[in-house]
Design a protein around this motif. Structure first.
Motif, PDB file in Angstrom:
ATOM      1  N   LYS A  44       0.830  -1.210   0.000  1.00 10.97           N
ATOM      2  CA  LYS A  44       0.000   0.000   0.000  1.00 10.97           C
ATOM      3  C   LYS A  44       0.863   1.256   0.000  1.00 10.97           C
ATOM      4  N   MET A  45       1.930   1.223   0.800  1.00 16.17           N
ATOM      5  CA  MET A  45       2.803   2.403   0.843  1.00 16.17           C
ATOM      6  C   MET A  45       3.496   2.622  -0.489  1.00 16.17           C
ATOM      7  N   PHE A  47       2.282   1.908  -3.317  1.00 15.50           N
ATOM      8  CA  PHE A  47       1.256   2.488  -4.190  1.00 15.50           C
ATOM      9  C   PHE A  47       1.055   3.975  -3.879  1.00 15.50           C
ATOM     10  N   ILE A  48       1.006   4.285  -2.588  1.00 15.51           N
ATOM     11  CA  ILE A  48       0.801   5.684  -2.189  1.00 15.51           C
ATOM     12  C   ILE A  48       1.985   6.544  -2.635  1.00 15.51           C
ATOM     13  N   ARG A  50       4.339   5.959  -4.893  1.00 15.05           N
ATOM     14  CA  ARG A  50       4.677   6.009  -6.310  1.00 15.05           C
ATOM     15  C   ARG A  50       3.539   6.566  -7.151  1.00 15.05           C
TER      16      ARG A  50
ATOM     17  N   VAL B   3      -6.872   4.674   0.244  1.00 19.20           N
ATOM     18  CA  VAL B   3      -5.471   4.560  -0.159  1.00 19.20           C
ATOM     19  C   VAL B   3      -5.288   4.956  -1.613  1.00 19.20           C
ATOM     20  N   SER B   7      -4.108   9.324  -2.994  1.00 19.00           N
ATOM     21  CA  SER B   7      -2.652   9.323  -3.141  1.00 19.00           C
ATOM     22  C   SER B   7      -2.248  10.260  -4.273  1.00 19.00           C
ATOM     23  N   ARG B  14       7.459  13.849  -5.336  1.00 21.91           N
ATOM     24  CA  ARG B  14       7.469  12.440  -4.975  1.00 21.91           C
ATOM     25  C   ARG B  14       8.762  12.029  -4.258  1.00 21.91           C
ATOM     26  N   GLU B  18       9.072  10.484  -0.545  1.00 24.84           N
ATOM     27  CA  GLU B  18       9.728   9.200  -0.280  1.00 24.84           C
ATOM     28  C   GLU B  18      10.836   9.371   0.761  1.00 24.84           C
TER      29      GLU B  18
END
Lengths: 232, 189
Positions: A44-45, A47-48, A50, B3, B7, B14, B18
């Motif tokens: 899930k992370m 997906f979030i 990227r 989710v 997003s 990005r 990250e």
């Protein structure tokens, strides 16, 4: 010494920050346990993190989409007069050309040129609980499965076709349009009043999940993540 | 959990997001897990809080002040994940309806002056750490991040009235905490 109001504001800001960090430090110092996050969380992370957001389309791109729609309509009109095989060829050549112009900068050479020798049917490996297959079909160039939840209006339709198949063309001005990215795959998301569609292309194939609006988004993301994990 | 759709991030943000995840996710997870420690599925729910926090951070990335310090950003991320854990906790507890609205914004300056002039810095920090997160988080967003009440409401999934009320209650509670230490006199009403 009397402080100015601005100074006091700065002191209060600093105190709020220090209090938050001090509180966190107390918790993390007391918790020395190694953190092991679940695979589902990692997916899930990924997906979030990227995902890329809504993009404003350029006029050129809007025009390309309009051309695509026009070409599709033209193909349909000509179909009355010529045989199906020729039409398929005409449609594929013209629509692929339009797609190539529009998306070659994003999808990479491999995606559009790697047309599979034979059509290989891919299936969704995860479908939310309670859905039942009510129809399924496949041909030399496409496949489709339709699920429905009994006694409800909830449905899922999964389609697979060759890149350039007009079934996968979309009008970004209809409904709400967004783009997301999973790995290097761009996913187009279109939200209408009562349904939503997710369209992407990979290695010569186009895919589309269309579902009723009542399906939770985390279920949709699970379907796509599981599909990509199991097929790519 | 939203989710998929929420997003949203500009591609240029990005890498920064990250990096934030790499740097802070373990700490954020631990904070969420601590907040949810009395729930039977605290580990899974802490992951959910962490995911939701990043969805929020991504969604509101543009509202982060460009001149924010590293410490302020760090505190901001911790506040967001704490709030997401509170939201998950609130799913399990009955909501109390709140009808108080205070003139919090009008009296902000005198409130801060009163705090800073009559308490030493360390006592003030200690009092804030004792403040319930429901009050300290909106306060942090209001005074440190300088967000409007509407922005705070959107970020914390609250209605505007609740944000006003929590700011007001936080202010009163903070003065009470300092009063208990005999450091601040009752506010002039």
């Amino acid at each position: 010494m009397k402080k100015t109001n601005e100074n006091n504001k700065e002191i209060f800001r600093k105190a709020l920050i220090d209090a938050r960090l001090r509180k966190a430090e107390r918790i993390t110092e007391a918790d020395r346990e190694e953190v092991i996050l679940s695979d589902e969380h990692r997916q899930k992370m990924h997906f979030i993190l990227r995902s890329t957001g809504r993009k404003q389309k350029s006029t050129v791109k809007r025009l390309s989409i309009a051309l695509l729609a026009t070409a599709t309509a033209a193909v349909a009109a000509i179909a009355i007069f010529v045989n199906r095989e020729n039409i398929t060829h005409f449609a594929q050549e013209n629509i692929i050309a339009l797609f190539r112009d529009e998306t070659s900068d994003k999808e990479g050479e491999g995606t559009l040129t790697e047309r599979p020798q034979a059509f290989e049917v891919h299936m969704l490996s995860y479908v939310p609980e309670g859905f039942e297959v009510i129809s399924s079909s496949s041909s030399a160039t496409s496949a489709s499965t339709h699920w429905q939840k009994p006694t409800t209006q909830s449905y899922i339709i999964f389609k697979q076709g060759m890149i350039g198949d007009p079934d996968f063309a979309y009008d970004e001005t209809e409904g709400r349009y967004e783009e997301a990215e999973l790995g290097n795959v761009k996913i187009v998301c279109i939200y209408l009043d009562d349904s939503c569609s997710f369209i992407w292309s990979y290695k010569g194939y186009s895919y589309k999940i269309e579902c009723s609006n009542d399906l939770p988004f985390d279920e949709i993301s699970k379907m796509i993540i599981a599909f990509m994990r199991d097929n790519y | 959990m939203l989710v998929f759709l929420l997003s949203i991030a500009c591609p240029e943000n990005r890498d920064q997001i990250e990096e934030i995840y790499r740097k802070y996710h373990i700490e954020m997870y631990k904070i969420a897990k601590h907040k949810l420690r009395h729930n039977p599925n605290s580990a899974l729910e802490a992951e959910e809080a962490l995911q939701n926090a990043f969805v929020k951070i991504i969604e509101h990335f543009d509202s982060i002040r460009p001149d924010a310090s590293e410490r302020a950003l760090h505190a901001y991320f911790l506040a967001i994940v704490t709030n997401e854990a509170i939201n998950i906790l609130n799913k399990h507890t009955e909501q109390i309806s709140i009808h108080e609205v205070d003139d919090i914004l009008a009296s902000e300056d005198s409130f801060i002056d009163q705090l800073c002039l009559q308490s030493d810095y360390d006592t003030l920090v200690r009092a804030i750490t004792e403040l319930d997160d429901r009050y300290s988080i909106p306060m942090q967003l209001r005074f440190v991040e300088q967000m409007s009440v509407a922005e705070i409401a959107a970020l914390l999934n609250m209605n505007v009235k609740t944000v006003y009320t929590n700011l007001s209650r936080g202010k009163k509670r903070l003065l009470e905490l300092l009063n208990e230490r005999g450091l601040v006199y009752e506010e002039d009403e």
